[in-house]
Design a protein around this motif. Structure first.
Motif, PDB file in Angstrom:
ATOM      1  N   GLY A 248       0.830  -1.195   0.000  1.00  0.00           N
ATOM      2  CA  GLY A 248       0.000   0.000   0.000  1.00  0.00           C
ATOM      3  C   GLY A 248       0.860   1.237   0.000  1.00  0.00           C
ATOM      4  N   GLY A 249       0.364   2.282   0.633  1.00  0.00           N
ATOM      5  CA  GLY A 249       1.117   3.517   0.710  1.00  0.00           C
ATOM      6  C   GLY A 249       2.311   3.390   1.635  1.00  0.00           C
ATOM      7  N   GLU A 250       3.225   4.333   1.542  1.00  0.00           N
ATOM      8  CA  GLU A 250       4.410   4.452   2.390  1.00  0.00           C
ATOM      9  C   GLU A 250       5.522   3.477   2.023  1.00  0.00           C
ATOM     10  N   MET A 251       5.182   2.254   1.592  1.00  0.00           N
ATOM     11  CA  MET A 251       6.228   1.259   1.371  1.00  0.00           C
ATOM     12  C   MET A 251       6.641   1.146  -0.095  1.00  0.00           C
ATOM     13  N   ILE A 252       6.101   1.995  -0.943  1.00  0.00           N
ATOM     14  CA  ILE A 252       6.370   1.869  -2.374  1.00  0.00           C
ATOM     15  C   ILE A 252       7.362   2.930  -2.856  1.00  0.00           C
ATOM     16  N   ASP A 253       8.073   2.565  -3.922  1.00  0.00           N
ATOM     17  CA  ASP A 253       8.951   3.508  -4.612  1.00  0.00           C
ATOM     18  C   ASP A 253       8.273   3.999  -5.890  1.00  0.00           C
ATOM     19  N   PHE A 254       7.909   3.043  -6.761  1.00  0.00           N
ATOM     20  CA  PHE A 254       7.231   3.387  -8.013  1.00  0.00           C
ATOM     21  C   PHE A 254       6.079   2.412  -8.227  1.00  0.00           C
ATOM     22  N   VAL A 255       4.935   2.940  -8.653  1.00  0.00           N
ATOM     23  CA  VAL A 255       3.771   2.109  -8.944  1.00  0.00           C
ATOM     24  C   VAL A 255       3.334   2.356 -10.379  1.00  0.00           C
ATOM     25  N   GLY A 256       3.305   1.283 -11.147  1.00  0.00           N
ATOM     26  CA  GLY A 256       2.753   1.326 -12.492  1.00  0.00           C
ATOM     27  C   GLY A 256       1.464   0.535 -12.531  1.00  0.00           C
ATOM     28  N   LEU A 257       0.891   0.426 -13.714  1.00  0.00           N
ATOM     29  CA  LEU A 257      -0.367  -0.315 -13.828  1.00  0.00           C
ATOM     30  C   LEU A 257      -0.185  -1.801 -13.548  1.00  0.00           C
ATOM     31  N   TYR A 258       0.979  -2.348 -13.873  1.00  0.00           N
ATOM     32  CA  TYR A 258       1.167  -3.793 -13.759  1.00  0.00           C
ATOM     33  C   TYR A 258       2.398  -4.190 -12.929  1.00  0.00           C
ATOM     34  N   GLU A 259       3.217  -3.231 -12.578  1.00  0.00           N
ATOM     35  CA  GLU A 259       4.415  -3.526 -11.788  1.00  0.00           C
ATOM     36  C   GLU A 259       4.630  -2.417 -10.773  1.00  0.00           C
ATOM     37  N   LYS A 268      10.152  -0.417   3.424  1.00  0.00           N
ATOM     38  CA  LYS A 268       9.419  -1.353   2.561  1.00  0.00           C
ATOM     39  C   LYS A 268       8.557  -2.320   3.380  1.00  0.00           C
ATOM     40  N   PHE A 269       8.837  -2.432   4.689  1.00  0.00           N
ATOM     41  CA  PHE A 269       8.037  -3.297   5.555  1.00  0.00           C
ATOM     42  C   PHE A 269       7.021  -2.504   6.380  1.00  0.00           C
ATOM     43  N   GLU A 270       6.853  -1.209   6.087  1.00  0.00           N
ATOM     44  CA  GLU A 270       5.994  -0.369   6.917  1.00  0.00           C
ATOM     45  C   GLU A 270       4.902   0.296   6.076  1.00  0.00           C
TER      46      GLU A 270
END
Length: 407
Positions: A248-259, A268-270
């Motif tokens: 979800g939020g906070e633990m991501i660097d980049f979000v695409g539609l499929y990756e 990354k664990f929070e």
């Protein structure tokens, strides 16, 4: 001692017409004024989400939140704050290791080794992992006094062992386990070691580098901090290759539609909005414990346990479980009185203002090993005194006489 007790407002009250004697710190400790004020100040002055904003409140909240992480790192002597993961508590920390590390590294026929004295939170995750993977769950045998010998350790851990998970100090027996030596044997067979420090982090000094443990878990609420906040320590090399289990939020660097890709450690664990106030409160608790000194806390508790065992031994029909040597146990005593159910015993004690715990203490396999269904437990902390022990012993005598007269 008087100055320390003044820091705990909850102790200054009567229960059922008697001054409170709180002997249930193994379940949750009381909170000093410094911790209460730290949480209050965050909500009153700095209430904001962390990491995301550029405004003043957000920056102040983030500084306090991440500052607490550095306090935790120093408290257990981790190499880096990247090795300090905030969780909801010991249970979440141990489940994270079982899921994120265990599923990647345990296969059919591998062994997971634990002990009969484990709290359910350090038993069920490994039980479920073993069932899922077709692994073998093994147990260290216990000696009659509830200790584990190094001979048993050497005979139980094999080259098939992938994980050894053990409590540093039992929440029932009080046993302090030789975890540094167990870690050496585990590593010699290529296994990792996971330590449940829920009953040790509040009461004794911990140096994760000296112990050479791979993972270590503890909770804030047992060490003068708020509920709902805990810590997972892990060696950075292991955490780097583990996948997060919450997204979800906070633990991501980049979000695409499929990756998507993940942030670096520890974030990354929070995932999600963290327990900011809890982390800040835990940081204040660590400041409080550090100021007193963990070695002094341990010394005080050992003296209380020694005195309590001496006085409780004078009560006919009372059985104490675990090592007799106070230096081999943490600050708690679990016991039963012949002919008195632990719940009845705890009820009579409560009528006299004395708070103890009664039940199976989330250790049903250990209760089976002890050949009883439940026990009573008195657990001590820095704010307890010999006078508290005297009140406990007096209350036990009252309860014993009461039930002897009734039955």
């Amino acid at each position: 001692m008087n100055e320390i007790r003044k820091q705990f407002p909850v102790l200054n009250q009567e229960v059922n017409g008697h001054p409170l004697v709180y002997l249930d710190s193994a379940a949750t400790s009381q909170k000093p004024i410094q911790v209460l004020e730290a949480v209050k100040n965050y909500y009153e002055l700095d209430n904001s989400n962390v990491h995301r904003g550029v405004h003043t409140l957000g920056n102040r909240a983030t500084d306090s939140y991440e500052g607490a992480r550095e306090k935790i790192r120093k408290f257990i002597n981790a190499k880096s704050t990247q090795e300090i993961i905030y969780t909801r508590g010991t249970t979440t920390s141990l489940n994270t290791v079982a899921s994120a590390y265990g599923r990647m590294n345990v296969n059919e026929g591998d062994e997971i080794v634990i002990s009969y004295m484990e709290h359910h939170s350090n038993l069920i995750p490994w039980q479920q992992l073993a069932k899922e993977k077709g692994a073998v769950l093994k147990y260290f045998d216990l000696e009659e006094d509830g200790t584990i010998t190094m001979e048993t350790v050497r005979n139980t851990i094999t080259d098939k062992t992938k994980i050894v998970a053990i409590t540093m100090a039992s929440n029932v027996l009080g046993t302090i386990n030789p975890v540094k030596e167990i870690a050496e044997i585990a590593h010699s067979h290529g296994a990792i070691i996971v330590l449940d420090a829920a009953q040790s982090a509040p009461h004794m000094s911990i140096d994760v580098q000296d112990l050479d443990c791979d993972f270590l878990a503890f909770s804030g609420h047992k060490m003068c901090g708020p509920t709902g906040i805990g810590v997972l320590y892990g060696k950075q090399a292991l955490l780097e290759v583990m996948e997060p289990i919450e997204f979800g939020g906070e633990m991501i660097d980049f979000v695409g539609l499929y990756e998507s890709t993940w942030k670096e450690l520890p974030w990354k664990f929070e995932g999600g909005t963290p327990n900011i106030a809890g982390a800040i409160g835990l940081g204040a608790a660590i400041d409080f414990l550090t100021e007193i000194g963990m070695d002094k806390i341990a010394e005080h508790e050992h003296s209380l346990v020694e005195y309590a065992i001496q006085e409780m031994d004078k009560i006919e029909g009372l059985s104490i479980y675990g090592p007799r040597d106070p230096q081999k146990r943490c600050g708690l005593i679990t016991f039963n009185i012949d002919g008195v159910h632990p719940h009845d015993l705890a009820t009579v004690l409560d009528m006299n203002g004395i708070a103890v715990r009664a039940g199976h203490h989330c250790t049903q396999p250990l209760m089976k090993w002890l050949q009883c269904t439940a026990t009573a437990r008195a657990s001590f902390y820095m704010y307890n005194t010999k006078e508290d022990v005297d009140r406990l012993v007096e209350g036990l005598r009252i309860a014993k006489e009461y039930f002897n007269d009734v039955f």
